[in-house]
Design a protein around this motif. Structure first.
Motif, PDB file in Angstrom:
ATOM      1  N   TYR A  29       0.838  -1.208   0.000  1.00  0.00           N
ATOM      2  CA  TYR A  29       0.000   0.000   0.000  1.00  0.00           C
ATOM      3  C   TYR A  29       0.873   1.258   0.000  1.00  0.00           C
ATOM      4  N   LEU A  30       1.914   1.267   0.842  1.00  0.00           N
ATOM      5  CA  LEU A  30       2.812   2.422   0.916  1.00  0.00           C
ATOM      6  C   LEU A  30       3.543   2.652  -0.406  1.00  0.00           C
ATOM      7  N   VAL A  31       3.943   1.554  -1.046  1.00  0.00           N
ATOM      8  CA  VAL A  31       4.607   1.661  -2.346  1.00  0.00           C
ATOM      9  C   VAL A  31       3.639   2.184  -3.392  1.00  0.00           C
ATOM     10  N   HIS A  32       2.429   1.650  -3.386  1.00  0.00           N
ATOM     11  CA  HIS A  32       1.417   2.070  -4.364  1.00  0.00           C
ATOM     12  C   HIS A  32       1.073   3.550  -4.220  1.00  0.00           C
ATOM     13  N   LYS A  33       1.054   4.038  -2.993  1.00  0.00           N
ATOM     14  CA  LYS A  33       0.719   5.436  -2.731  1.00  0.00           C
ATOM     15  C   LYS A  33       1.948   6.348  -2.739  1.00  0.00           C
ATOM     16  N   SER A  34       3.107   5.783  -3.091  1.00  0.00           N
ATOM     17  CA  SER A  34       4.367   6.547  -3.163  1.00  0.00           C
ATOM     18  C   SER A  34       4.692   7.224  -1.835  1.00  0.00           C
ATOM     19  N   LEU A  35       4.539   6.479  -0.747  1.00  0.00           N
ATOM     20  CA  LEU A  35       4.789   7.021   0.591  1.00  0.00           C
ATOM     21  C   LEU A  35       6.113   6.533   1.186  1.00  0.00           C
ATOM     22  N   LEU A 105       5.032 -16.471  -7.701  1.00  0.00           N
ATOM     23  CA  LEU A 105       4.370 -15.387  -6.965  1.00  0.00           C
ATOM     24  C   LEU A 105       5.028 -14.047  -7.240  1.00  0.00           C
ATOM     25  N   ASN A 106       6.362 -14.031  -7.336  1.00  0.00           N
ATOM     26  CA  ASN A 106       7.076 -12.789  -7.616  1.00  0.00           C
ATOM     27  C   ASN A 106       6.700 -12.208  -8.969  1.00  0.00           C
ATOM     28  N   GLN A 107       6.616 -13.055  -9.984  1.00  0.00           N
ATOM     29  CA  GLN A 107       6.255 -12.583 -11.312  1.00  0.00           C
ATOM     30  C   GLN A 107       4.835 -12.036 -11.354  1.00  0.00           C
ATOM     31  N   ILE A 108       3.937 -12.675 -10.627  1.00  0.00           N
ATOM     32  CA  ILE A 108       2.558 -12.190 -10.571  1.00  0.00           C
ATOM     33  C   ILE A 108       2.502 -10.807  -9.920  1.00  0.00           C
ATOM     34  N   LEU A 109       3.203 -10.657  -8.813  1.00  0.00           N
ATOM     35  CA  LEU A 109       3.183  -9.381  -8.092  1.00  0.00           C
ATOM     36  C   LEU A 109       3.856  -8.271  -8.898  1.00  0.00           C
ATOM     37  N   LEU A 112       1.541  -6.911 -11.358  1.00  0.00           N
ATOM     38  CA  LEU A 112       0.445  -6.146 -10.765  1.00  0.00           C
ATOM     39  C   LEU A 112       0.869  -4.730 -10.399  1.00  0.00           C
ATOM     40  N   PHE A 113       2.089  -4.579  -9.873  1.00  0.00           N
ATOM     41  CA  PHE A 113       2.519  -3.270  -9.364  1.00  0.00           C
ATOM     42  C   PHE A 113       3.205  -2.411 -10.421  1.00  0.00           C
ATOM     43  N   HIS A 114       3.875  -3.000 -11.384  1.00  0.00           N
ATOM     44  CA  HIS A 114       4.524  -2.256 -12.475  1.00  0.00           C
ATOM     45  C   HIS A 114       5.424  -1.124 -11.959  1.00  0.00           C
ATOM     46  N   ARG A 115       6.158  -1.359 -10.924  1.00  0.00           N
ATOM     47  CA  ARG A 115       7.025  -0.312 -10.384  1.00  0.00           C
ATOM     48  C   ARG A 115       8.346  -0.280 -11.145  1.00  0.00           C
ATOM     49  N   SER A 116       8.748   0.901 -11.572  1.00  0.00           N
ATOM     50  CA  SER A 116      10.013   1.059 -12.287  1.00  0.00           C
ATOM     51  C   SER A 116      11.185   0.960 -11.320  1.00  0.00           C
ATOM     52  N   ARG A 117      12.305   0.518 -11.822  1.00  0.00           N
ATOM     53  CA  ARG A 117      13.508   0.415 -11.004  1.00  0.00           C
ATOM     54  C   ARG A 117      14.134   1.791 -10.786  1.00  0.00           C
ATOM     55  N   PRO A 118      14.936   1.944  -9.735  1.00  0.00           N
ATOM     56  CA  PRO A 118      15.663   3.203  -9.539  1.00  0.00           C
ATOM     57  C   PRO A 118      16.636   3.435 -10.694  1.00  0.00           C
ATOM     58  N   SER A 119      16.885   4.674 -10.996  1.00  0.00           N
ATOM     59  CA  SER A 119      17.715   4.998 -12.163  1.00  0.00           C
ATOM     60  C   SER A 119      18.993   5.749 -11.810  1.00  0.00           C
ATOM     61  N   LEU A 120      19.174   6.108 -10.542  1.00  0.00           N
ATOM     62  CA  LEU A 120      20.357   6.883 -10.155  1.00  0.00           C
ATOM     63  C   LEU A 120      21.476   5.961  -9.653  1.00  0.00           C
ATOM     64  N   PHE A 129      10.293  -5.196 -13.855  1.00  0.00           N
ATOM     65  CA  PHE A 129       9.747  -4.334 -12.815  1.00  0.00           C
ATOM     66  C   PHE A 129      10.470  -4.553 -11.494  1.00  0.00           C
ATOM     67  N   SER A 130      10.215  -3.638 -10.546  1.00  0.00           N
ATOM     68  CA  SER A 130      11.054  -3.554  -9.364  1.00  0.00           C
ATOM     69  C   SER A 130      10.447  -4.155  -8.093  1.00  0.00           C
ATOM     70  N   PHE A 131       9.132  -4.051  -7.931  1.00  0.00           N
ATOM     71  CA  PHE A 131       8.504  -4.466  -6.664  1.00  0.00           C
ATOM     72  C   PHE A 131       7.659  -5.713  -6.845  1.00  0.00           C
ATOM     73  N   PRO A 132       7.861  -6.692  -5.968  1.00  0.00           N
ATOM     74  CA  PRO A 132       8.915  -6.846  -4.954  1.00  0.00           C
ATOM     75  C   PRO A 132      10.166  -7.457  -5.572  1.00  0.00           C
ATOM     76  N   SER A 133      11.272  -7.366  -4.858  1.00  0.00           N
ATOM     77  CA  SER A 133      12.545  -7.863  -5.368  1.00  0.00           C
ATOM     78  C   SER A 133      12.528  -9.382  -5.525  1.00  0.00           C
ATOM     79  N   GLY A 134      12.779  -9.844  -6.755  1.00  0.00           N
ATOM     80  CA  GLY A 134      12.833 -11.282  -7.013  1.00  0.00           C
ATOM     81  C   GLY A 134      14.016 -11.943  -6.328  1.00  0.00           C
TER      82      GLY A 134
END
Length: 232
Positions: A29-35, A105-109, A112-120, A129-134
């Motif tokens: 939830y915190l990741v989804h809401k960018s918190l 389970l990791n691939q499914i998640l 679902l979240f489609h979070r981009s990886r850090p770029s710096l 995708f980045s979340f959660p870490s495989g």
């Protein structure tokens, strides 16, 4: 009395898996809401502050040994070895279901979240995708289930302690390496840990539940066979 102890033990195991499921849900939830931006940035700055050529080489090795291909190779090798030496059929099923289940389970998640990886400040290449870490999920699944199975066959306390220490060290090292190399946010790694621990605990709970049922059924059968037959 024995049945009550079994039920109490299983209830605790199930509640543990439920607890980590709730914690993962909170992190998701915190990741989804960018918190988690401030948390991620502070941890990344701290971990990458230790950068040296020697540590980078170590972190790349830990990341490599925690990659999907290497984990698969290690899993197959250990499965073949332990199947001949230690494992019973039920342990083989548990081992395979935990390792493969965590990967699926990791691939499914991730999808679902489609979070981009850090770029710096990337020190390694990574795709997807980045979340959660495989890497984190597979580290918990692979080293966690190995520790559980070997624990059952290790009679000495020092041997069990060494087993837990090594497994914990590998799990933490692989997770930290992903942060250090700049290919995962700390919240990705933490989320991977929480999710995989939940899956591991749930799998072990189900395994122990099945084994205890088998033991209870066997005890009842022995009791019936050992009791004197009533005369007619």
């Amino acid at each position: 009395m024995r049945q009550r102890k079994i039920e109490h033990h299983l209830s605790r195991a199930f509640l543990l898996s439920l607890l980590f499921a709730v914690l993962f849900g909170l992190m998701a939830y915190l990741v989804h809401k960018s918190l988690v931006h401030s948390f991620d940035q502070h941890v990344i700055s701290f971990v990458q502050g230790f950068e040296t050529p020697q540590i980078t080489a170590l972190m790349k090795f830990l990341s490599w040994i925690g990659s999907g291909t290497i984990v698969l190779i290690l899993a197959i090798i250990s499965l073949l070895v332990f199947r001949k030496i230690l494992m019973h059929r039920s342990e083989v099923i548990l081992y395979v279901s935990v390792v493969l289940g965590s990967a699926i389970l990791n691939q499914i998640l991730k999808s679902l979240f489609h979070r981009s990886r850090p770029s710096l400040h990337r020190l390694a290449n990574a795709t997807g995708f980045s979340f959660p870490s495989g890497h984190s999920m597979e580290a918990v699944a692979f080293y966690g289930i190995l520790a559980f199975i070997l624990w059952r066959h290790t009679p000495t306390s020092w041997g069990r302690g060494l087993l837990i220490f090594f497994s914990t060290l590998m799990i933490l090292g692989i997770g930290i390496s992903r942060i250090y190399l700049g290919v995962h946010y700390p919240s990705d790694v933490l989320g991977g840990y929480l999710c995989s621990i939940c899956w591991l605990a749930l799998s072990i709970w189900h395994y122990q539940r099945s084994k205890d049922k088998e033991a209870s059924a066997l005890d009842e059968e022995k009791t019936k066979l050992g009791s004197p037959k009533s005369s007619i």
